[in-house]
Design an enzyme around this catalytic site. Structure first.
Site, PDB file in Angstrom:
ATOM      1  N   SER A  27       0.829  -1.216   0.000  1.00 53.63           N
ATOM      2  CA  SER A  27       0.000   0.000   0.000  1.00 53.63           C
ATOM      3  C   SER A  27       0.860   1.262   0.000  1.00 53.63           C
ATOM      4  CB  SER A  27      -0.923   0.014   1.218  1.00 53.63           C
ATOM      5  OG  SER A  27      -0.167  -0.110   2.403  1.00 53.63           O
ATOM      6  N   THR A 160     -37.486  29.166 -10.096  1.00 50.09           N
ATOM      7  CA  THR A 160     -37.912  27.827  -9.670  1.00 50.09           C
ATOM      8  C   THR A 160     -38.223  27.096 -10.970  1.00 50.09           C
ATOM      9  OG1 THR A 160     -40.248  28.389  -9.547  1.00 50.09           O
ATOM     10  CG2 THR A 160     -38.985  28.687  -7.521  1.00 50.09           C
ATOM     11  N   HIS A 161     -37.969  25.813 -11.006  1.00 47.12           N
ATOM     12  CA  HIS A 161     -38.145  25.006 -12.234  1.00 47.12           C
ATOM     13  C   HIS A 161     -37.406  25.633 -13.414  1.00 47.12           C
ATOM     14  CE1 HIS A 161     -41.462  23.152  -9.991  1.00 47.12           C
ATOM     15  NE2 HIS A 161     -41.812  24.395  -9.681  1.00 47.12           N
ATOM     16  N   SER A 282     -12.953  26.645 -28.230  1.00 43.34           N
ATOM     17  CA  SER A 282     -13.298  25.456 -29.003  1.00 43.34           C
ATOM     18  C   SER A 282     -12.280  25.311 -30.126  1.00 43.34           C
ATOM     19  CB  SER A 282     -14.706  25.624 -29.569  1.00 43.34           C
ATOM     20  OG  SER A 282     -14.849  24.850 -30.734  1.00 43.34           O
ATOM     21  N   LYS A 288     -16.444  30.557 -29.286  1.00 43.00           N
ATOM     22  CA  LYS A 288     -16.790  29.950 -27.995  1.00 43.00           C
ATOM     23  C   LYS A 288     -15.793  30.228 -26.887  1.00 43.00           C
ATOM     24  CE  LYS A 288     -19.088  26.450 -27.524  1.00 43.00           C
ATOM     25  NZ  LYS A 288     -19.309  25.067 -27.861  1.00 43.00           N
ATOM     26  N   GLU A 295     -17.495  23.088 -15.347  1.00 37.99           N
ATOM     27  CA  GLU A 295     -17.975  21.772 -15.791  1.00 37.99           C
ATOM     28  C   GLU A 295     -17.185  20.659 -15.110  1.00 37.99           C
ATOM     29  OE1 GLU A 295     -19.738  23.064 -20.142  1.00 37.99           O
ATOM     30  OE2 GLU A 295     -17.684  22.352 -20.008  1.00 37.99           O
ATOM     31  N   TYR A 322      -9.728  -5.763  12.580  1.00 38.66           N
ATOM     32  CA  TYR A 322      -9.030  -5.332  11.363  1.00 38.66           C
ATOM     33  C   TYR A 322      -9.101  -6.418  10.297  1.00 38.66           C
ATOM     34  CZ  TYR A 322      -5.607  -3.795   7.996  1.00 38.66           C
ATOM     35  OH  TYR A 322      -5.007  -3.414   6.823  1.00 38.66           O
ATOM     36  N   LYS A 330      -7.665   4.210   2.510  1.00 34.22           N
ATOM     37  CA  LYS A 330      -6.834   5.406   2.343  1.00 34.22           C
ATOM     38  C   LYS A 330      -6.900   5.965   0.926  1.00 34.22           C
ATOM     39  CE  LYS A 330      -3.963   2.945   4.672  1.00 34.22           C
ATOM     40  NZ  LYS A 330      -5.032   2.285   5.489  1.00 34.22           N
TER      41      LYS A 330
HETATM   42  N1  ARG Z   1      -1.142  -1.476   5.593  1.00 32.98           N
HETATM   43  C1  ARG Z   1      -2.238  -1.812   6.438  1.00 32.98           C
HETATM   44  C2  ARG Z   1      -3.386  -0.822   6.178  1.00 32.98           C
HETATM   45  O1  ARG Z   1      -3.140   0.192   5.619  1.00 32.98           O
HETATM   46  C3  ARG Z   1      -1.892  -1.826   7.860  1.00 32.98           C
HETATM   47  C4  ARG Z   1      -1.492  -3.138   8.363  1.00 32.98           C
HETATM   48  C5  ARG Z   1      -2.492  -3.696   9.247  1.00 32.98           C
HETATM   49  N2  ARG Z   1      -2.213  -4.928   9.894  1.00 32.98           N
HETATM   50  C6  ARG Z   1      -2.067  -6.142   9.380  1.00 32.98           C
HETATM   51  N3  ARG Z   1      -2.038  -7.113  10.185  1.00 32.98           N
HETATM   52  N4  ARG Z   1      -2.006  -6.386   8.122  1.00 32.98           N
HETATM   53  O2  ARG Z   1      -4.502  -1.065   6.514  1.00 32.98           O
END
Ligand code: ARG
Length: 480
Positions: A27, A160-161, A282, A288, A295, A322, A330
């Site tokens: 990650s 309105t509308h 354009s 234009k 937009e 977890y 993230k």
């Molecule tokens: N990289 C993981 C996350 O962003 C954290 C690790 C969490 N713990 C584990 N046992 N894999 O969520």
């Protein structure tokens, strides 16, 4: 460094991970954005380990120094993280420490799990991100205020509308958007209050056996105190959902703002002129000038709504505590943050650079029969029941349309044809200024009420000037 050295686990494994799995699992591409927070929470954690006598004063000092050095280095060269093989930002920071301090670096993770670490870092990041967003919202409100202040006498039709309904002022339109963004601001502040509890010390899911004073640790990182239940702490991503939902609502406001301005800028209404600096031409049609910035704001709002949906679905039915699914939170949050922040910023630039065309606005208000309600109220004042006066005025409007007249251009004899009560004073009532001034209730469009609102907004903005970013800096830099 080889891959084996970059891992924080491995004792239980006989085989090396598949090469594709490694890429699939990492990650770092996304969570390198948590590096500052990971270092801050690690320093705070090292102080707690000192209090539990896991580290000596000298050891804690060396760890803190090395973490601070790392902080300096990464702020100069963020690529040093992205190019490495580590599983995530937590592994990366810890491995760097081990690289530099040897066995001492290996002591830092005592009593800590990446499960409580990741959510602590993310909460710290959210606190920072919220301050940035509050700051942007504040500046956007200020940009609306400046336009509102300049356009108190610019009369335009309210719709309105998408049909001309009643006269308003451009200023009043700006004030409406200030209300929306103030609500967005308060939604973020509420979210901030609720997330301000530290999960660190919750371990993998059930707390830690080391004698950590979690409240003290929390305060050290700038949180108000520690969370109450470890199992919930590592499972909880409500704060991500809350920010995403605040973002989604705010993006709705931004998209409506964008749409209003696209319409105001169109050849059909021509109420404003957008600056050359935020529009494009354009490739084919030389005449234009396209409202690209607006937009794109309108278009990107849908993406944020999609990101909120992704996060809701990611968490739905997920067992405590977890699960690796949560690693995806993230990317979702960072993307939404980036889009929201950029769209706020773009809106500020658009507002600051546009011009409002007073005469076209006024002309449209006059031609739209937007004073027809006043005419109905005029008859009500003379004792005619509203339903009946509504019908009569409808007929008068019909005649005006067929003669291509505005209401105030019709002769008194025409009015009298429809009802005997009409007198010369009807023209005073039809005057757009008096239409506007008659709506003098709290929150109404009258010049007096708009002036009151502008004063209130000015005080609100002045009180908040500069507080957001400076507050965050204090939180982050304060140690015990
Ligand atoms: N990289 C993981 C996350 O962003 C954290 C690790 C969490 N713990 C584990 N046992 N894999 O969520």
């Amino acid at each position: 460094m080889n891959y084996q050295d970059s891992k924080l686990w491995g004792g239980r494994f006989n085989k090396e991970p598949d090469v594709f799995f490694r890429k699939f699992n990492t990650s770092l591409r996304v969570d390198h954005r948590l590096v500052i927070q990971d270092i801050i929470s690690s320093i705070a954690w090292s102080k707690s380990l000192l209090e539990c006598e896991v580290l000596t004063v000298e050891e804690q000092g060396r760890i803190e120094l090395e973490l601070n050095n790392l902080l300096q280095e990464v702020s100069r060269n963020i690529e040093m993280i992205q190019n490495s093989l580590h599983e995530d930002i937590h592994s990366w920071v810890e491995s760097k420490l081990i690289e530099r301090l040897g066995d001492l670096g290996k002591k830092l993770h005592t009593g800590r799990s990446r499960n409580d670490q990741v959510t602590t870092d993310l909460k710290l990041w959210c606190k920072y991100a919220i301050q940035i967003l509050l700051n942007h919202l504040h500046h956007l409100e200020r940009a609306f205020f400046i336009q509102a202040d300049l356009t108190t006498d610019v009369i335009m039709p309210g719709y309105t509308h998408l049909q001309r309904a009643q006269p308003i002022t451009f200023s009043y339109w700006c004030l409406a958007y200030i209300e929306m963004f103030r609500r967005d601001e308060s939604r973020l502040q509420n979210a901030l209050q609720r997330l301000d509890f530290s999960p660190l010390g919750s371990g993998a899911l059930s707390g830690t056996s080391w004698c950590i004073d979690r409240d003290k640790l929390a305060v050290r990182m700038g949180f108000s105190s520690a969370t109450r239940n470890g199992l919930d702490s590592v499972s909880d991503r409500d704060y991500v959902l809350e920010i995403l939902s605040a973002a989604s609502i705010s993006m709705i406001h931004l998209s409506r703002f964008a749409e209003d301005l696209i319409f105001f800028n169109s050849g059909e209404s021509n109420f404003i002129e957008l600056s050359d600096t935020i529009t494009s031409g354009s490739s084919l049609m030389p005449q234009k000038k396209n409202p690209d910035a607006l937009e794109l704001i309108r278009g990107r709002s849908g993406k944020v709504h999609g990101l909120l949906t992704s996060m809701l679905i990611l968490l739905k039915g997920l067992p405590l505590s977890y699960n690796k699914d949560m690693q995806e939170d993230k990317e979702i949050l960072f993307n939404a943050f980036d889009i929201w922040r950029d769209c706020l910023n773009m809106s500020i630039i658009v507002l600051n650079s546009m011009k409002v065309k007073k005469n076209t606005c006024l002309y449209a208000a006059k031609m739209g029969y937007s004073n027809a309600t006043e005419l109905a109220d005029y008859l009500v004042n003379k004792g005619v029941p509203f339903r009946e006066s509504h019908y009569i005025v409808g007929k008068i409007v019909l005649e005006a349309i067929s003669r291509k007249f505005s209401l105030e251009q019709l002769e008194l004899s025409v009015f009298k044809k429809y009802h005997v009560c009409f007198e010369k004073d009807v023209y005073d009532v039809l005057d757009l200024n008096s239409c506007i001034n008659s709506r003098n209730v709290k929150g109404g469009v009258s010049f007096q009420e708009v002036k009151k609102s502008l004063d209130e907004v000015k005080n609100y903005l002045d009180e908040r000037k500069n507080i957001y970013l400076s507050k965050y800096m204090n939180d982050i830099t304060s140690s015990e």
